[in-house]
Design an enzyme around this catalytic site. Structure first.
Site, PDB file in Angstrom:
ATOM      1  N   ASP A  63       0.861  -1.183   0.000  1.00 17.10           N
ATOM      2  CA  ASP A  63       0.000   0.000   0.000  1.00 17.10           C
ATOM      3  C   ASP A  63       0.901   1.239   0.000  1.00 17.10           C
ATOM      4  O   ASP A  63       2.114   1.137   0.194  1.00 17.10           O
ATOM      5  CB  ASP A  63      -0.859  -0.059   1.278  1.00 17.10           C
ATOM      6  CG  ASP A  63      -1.914   1.032   1.333  1.00 17.10           C
ATOM      7  OD1 ASP A  63      -2.273   1.593   0.285  1.00 17.10           O
ATOM      8  OD2 ASP A  63      -2.387   1.317   2.458  1.00 17.10           O
ATOM      9  N   GLU A 115       2.699   5.004  -3.946  1.00 19.08           N
ATOM     10  CA  GLU A 115       2.681   5.970  -5.086  1.00 19.08           C
ATOM     11  C   GLU A 115       3.995   6.731  -5.214  1.00 19.08           C
ATOM     12  O   GLU A 115       4.347   7.058  -6.346  1.00 19.08           O
ATOM     13  CB  GLU A 115       1.503   6.930  -4.913  1.00 19.08           C
ATOM     14  CG  GLU A 115       0.147   6.280  -5.094  1.00 19.08           C
ATOM     15  CD  GLU A 115      -0.221   5.325  -3.955  1.00 19.08           C
ATOM     16  OE1 GLU A 115       0.221   5.575  -2.823  1.00 19.08           O
ATOM     17  OE2 GLU A 115      -0.911   4.333  -4.215  1.00 19.08           O
ATOM     18  N   ASP A 118      -9.013   3.596  -2.572  1.00 16.21           N
ATOM     19  CA  ASP A 118     -10.019   4.002  -1.594  1.00 16.21           C
ATOM     20  C   ASP A 118     -11.296   4.549  -2.216  1.00 16.21           C
ATOM     21  O   ASP A 118     -11.527   5.762  -2.286  1.00 16.21           O
ATOM     22  CB  ASP A 118      -9.420   5.035  -0.639  1.00 16.21           C
ATOM     23  CG  ASP A 118      -8.238   4.451   0.127  1.00 16.21           C
ATOM     24  OD1 ASP A 118      -8.105   3.204   0.155  1.00 16.21           O
ATOM     25  OD2 ASP A 118      -7.448   5.236   0.682  1.00 16.21           O
TER      26      ASP A 118
END
Ligand code: MIG
Length: 793
Positions: free
Chosen positions: A402, A405, A478
């Site tokens: 997770d 980015e 999300d």
């Protein structure tokens, strides 16, 4: 920041070709200072690299596309007055002498794609180097697809997009950019499709007639104008070729195609044990259970919280005994803590990213202030992979990446000046940002594989660049528990599939907010057709276990998760075909009926694999919907009603049904419901056969479901050919490979026979026919799994 690419004054063009040369399958066209390389990669793939200053960069990409080279059947070049023309067996590529404008035609003379301004650039005053552009003419009736996870309509014409991966909590329709960076799109006009893969990891932009109606542009804030033109002519061919170029994944373990349950967060151990045993008591199938960040000690990666999970090995063993695989989250941020071994090692070895002037890149994420490994450096990836030894030893079976980015609280991501190794060609974050997440997933994959004792690794990542599919599955981040997001989920997974990333799914039910029971059921009904099928939610908005919405919803959820498990042999086969040929597992309607322009504006319907068509219910309180079926005959899964395609049909679908159609002629292999993959050895496999006139082939792939023996021939690939006419129906089977499945029998259900059967012969021997439903002519026969030919008269 959007760059107005029409600032003509600042922009420079390729200029006149002064000389040219050919070196093997590469052509070089030189301007005064500029150079264009045209490389023939295959008969249908041409790579273009353009340099304003006459020198190319190192030929390197994390996509691996630069290694793709196929046999070339034909290659000729000739010089005309105004242009050069390179001819392959499939394409003619013209290079205009005046300005190096490119025009690509098929063998019928159709212009598939053509430059308008073509190659041009602008000096990047702030960072140096160039902003590199390519502008092409929009073709009449042209439509566009692809670009990864963009949460928008299937056809993306008249829109503009950006690739710069971002943590986009509660993104909405048309939010851009999102988490993933896939600079690949597909164009189609006159029923002919092509793709463009702009293999550049800087911040990239794509404009499909947004700024100017008749221009398609793509540009990057640095690096090289380096793109691959991929000829179809079929949409699916383009996807296959792109996926092959950027590498196909391995087979996942079969359990990873089962149902996954997740929440932020399940803890402590007592809760994990409670929820998992609820699944078993209520008999809702589930294969994987997730631990989000709270399993760690102060969010330190590779540690366990001493009170919440005092004996992780024992817990995981117990879960394993009940058929649950444990998947844990791992983020990139490493807590700055002199007493934490991972931090100490990373620091001593110099593995963390640094700012331009030397200090370490510091940023706050869940653990507080963190440093971040430079995953673009091979030694760092190796070190990272090594860190998984402990987790894997504890029994963890999959890893969830997770925040890669990378996401940083408050400042969003790394500042541009952060330095990266980029596999030996150091650069700033401007170039490495879009590949950072993928290189983390790659290192994670290596680790999970290394310590997995010959089991197939399972990794899931939020961010990534083109080609991430060779290491990992993905989820879409999300999302929100709303009906609009259900539609977005449908679009995103179709889009990801045609962007090389078939192993994808969404947070079923929505991550943020609480779905109504009805929305939850409708979302499950869609999610079971995505290769990655997981319920996940941010726990602070209420529970999202299948039983959290009352008995009715629980039973419906169970029914659809069971359908997923029944369909596993079909899903596994579909995945295998993806792994073999790059064929996407989800196929938007235009991709399966490219000749039928009626499909072009439909975006809810899609095919999963070759023989199932799904169209989710995306609205509240409805008991059916209209949808479009492509050409051919289709059966409604729930009642065997037959429909002719090439028209809109109404599908009855109260909350206990999802519109699901089976292609006539197909053989759909199905398994008995199990609570988890491998729960028991089945005695039989079900084959659901849907009668059609004429001949039709269907396939079934089987292997041990894990491990690598399948790479040494221990698999089987079965071809079923059905043939129907007015008075007889036959099924033949051909088996390739040496795997011997545990079951002995096929229970064959034949749907839609158009005559009353009198006899059935299997390889010459008479066999009993069970008439299950005389009104519908539904019959059953039990045959040995090794049968060759079945004849029903
Ligand atoms: O800042 O780990 O998208 O799936 O549950 C939030 C906690 C961090 C974001 C992920 C989500 C995950 C959550 N994470």
């Amino acid at each position: 920041m959007n760059i107005n690419h029409d600032k003509q004054a600042l922009q420079q063009n390729a200029g006149v070709v002064e000389r040219w040369e050919k070196i093997e399958n590469r052509f070089y066209f030189y301007g005064q200072q500029t150079v264009l390389e045209v490389k023939i990669v295959s008969d249908g793939v041409i790579r273009f690299r353009f340099s304003a200053l006459g020198n190319f960069h190192r030929d390197f990409s994390y996509s691996h596309a630069q290694h793709y080279q196929q046999h070339i059947e034909q290659l000729e070049v000739s010089e005309e007055e105004e242009y050069f023309v390179i001819k392959t067996a499939k394409l003619d590529c013209e290079i205009q002498k005046e300005r190096m404008l490119i025009k690509i035609l098929d063998k019928k003379g159709l212009v598939i794609s053509e430059d308008e301004k073509g190659f041009h650039w602008e000096e990047h005053k702030k960072h140096g180097g160039e902003i590199v552009f390519n502008t092409r003419k929009g073709q009449a009736g042209e439509r566009f697809y692809g670009l990864g996870d963009k949460p928008t309509d299937t056809d993306i014409r008249e829109k503009r997009f950006e690739n710069w991966g971002k943590d986009t909590y509660a993104f909405g329709k048309d939010s851009d950019p999102l988490y993933k960076n896939i600079p690949f799109f597909i164009g189609m006009h006159h029923k002919v499709a092509y793709g463009i893969f702009f293999d550049n990891s800087f911040r990239t932009f794509f404009d499909f007639g947004f700024e100017r109606k008749n221009a398609t542009s793509f540009w990057a804030q640095g690096g090289e104008m380096n793109y691959y033109f991929i000829y179809g002519p079929e949409l699916l061919n383009v996807v296959q070729t792109y996926t092959e170029m950027t590498c196909k994944p391995e087979m996942p373990p079969l359990w990873a195609l089962g149902f996954h349950q997740c929440k932020w967060s399940y803890y402590p151990e007592k809760q994990v044990r409670e929820i998992t045993s609820e699944f078993r008591t209520r008999k809702i199938p589930c294969d994987a259970f997730y631990l989000d960040i709270d399993y760690m000690d102060g969010f330190r990666c590779f540690t366990w919280h001493p009170e919440h999970f005092p004996k992780p090995k024992k817990m995981i063993q117990d879960l394993e005994a009940q058929g649950f695989k444990t998947v844990v989250i791992i983020d990139p941020g490493i807590k700055i803590d002199p007493n934490y071994w991972v931090y100490k090692e990373g620091l001593e070895k110099g593995y963390f990213c640094k700012r331009m002037d030397g200090p370490l890149m510091k940023g706050a994420v869940w653990p507080g202030e963190c440093n971040f490994p430079d995953f673009t450096r091979p030694e760092v990836r190796e070190w990272w992979a090594g860190l998984f030894e402990g987790l894997m030893d504890t029994g963890v079976r999959g890893v969830w990446n997770d925040m890669n980015e990378p996401a940083v609280f408050e400042i969003e991501t790394f500042p541009n000046d952060v330095r990266h190794d980029y596999d030996g060609d150091p650069c700033s974050h401007r170039k490495a940002h879009n590949v950072y997440g993928m290189q983390m997933a790659r290192a994670t994959y290596e680790g999970v594989k290394k310590f997995g004792e010959n089991k197939r690794p399972f990794v899931i990542t939020r961010s990534g660049y083109s080609g991430l599919q060779k290491y990992s599955s993905v989820w879409t981040g999300d999302n929100v528990a709303s009906w609009e997001h259900l539609a977005i989920a449908n679009n995103q997974c179709q889009r990801l599939s045609v962007s090389g990333i078939s192993y994808c799914g969404t947070d079923i039910g929505g991550f943020i907010g609480s779905p109504s029971g009805e929305l939850f059921v409708r979302w499950i009904q869609l999610g079971i057709f995505h290769m990655f099928c997981r319920v996940h939610s941010s726990g602070d908005h209420g529970d999202q276990e299948p039983w959290s919405f009352g008995v009715e919803v629980e039973l419906l959820t169970k029914k659809f998760i069971e359908l997923r498990y029944k369909l596993l042999p079909y899903i596994y086969t579909t995945f295998y075909q993806h792994v073999q040929t790059g064929m996407p597992t989800l196929r938007p309607l235009p991709f399966v009926a490219q000749d039928d322009t009626e499909t072009y504006n439909r975006q809810d319907e899609f095919c999963m694999g070759e023989n199932l068509l799904v169209c989710p219910i995306l609205a509240e309180k409805v008991d059916g919907r209209w949808l479009y079926l492509p050409e051919g005959k289709w059966y409604y899964y729930w009642d065997d009603q037959e429909f002719d395609g090439k028209q809109e049909v109404w599908a009855e679908a109260a909350l206990d049904r999802v519109p699901l159609f089976v292609k006539a002629g197909a053989v759909i292999p199905m398994a008995p419901v199990m609570q988890y993959v491998g729960e028991f050895d089945p005695e039989a496999l079900f084959l659901h056969v849907y009668v059609n006139s004429g001949e039709y082939s269907s396939y079934l792939y089987e292997d041990k479901g894990d491990g690598y023996e399948y790479t040494e021939g221990v698999y089987c690939y079965k071809t079923f050919v059905t043939h129907g006419d007015k008075k007889s129906f036959t099924i033949t089977q051909n088996i390739e490979g040496s795997y011997n499945p545990v079951y002995n029998t096929y229970e064959i259900m034949i749907h839609g026979l158009n005559f009353t059967p009198k006899s059935c012969e299997v390889d010459g021997e008479k066999v009993h026919i069970d008439v299950i439903n005389p009104d519908k002519n539904l019959i059953r026969i039990d045959v040995d799994k090794g049968f060759g030919k079945i004849v029903i008269k």
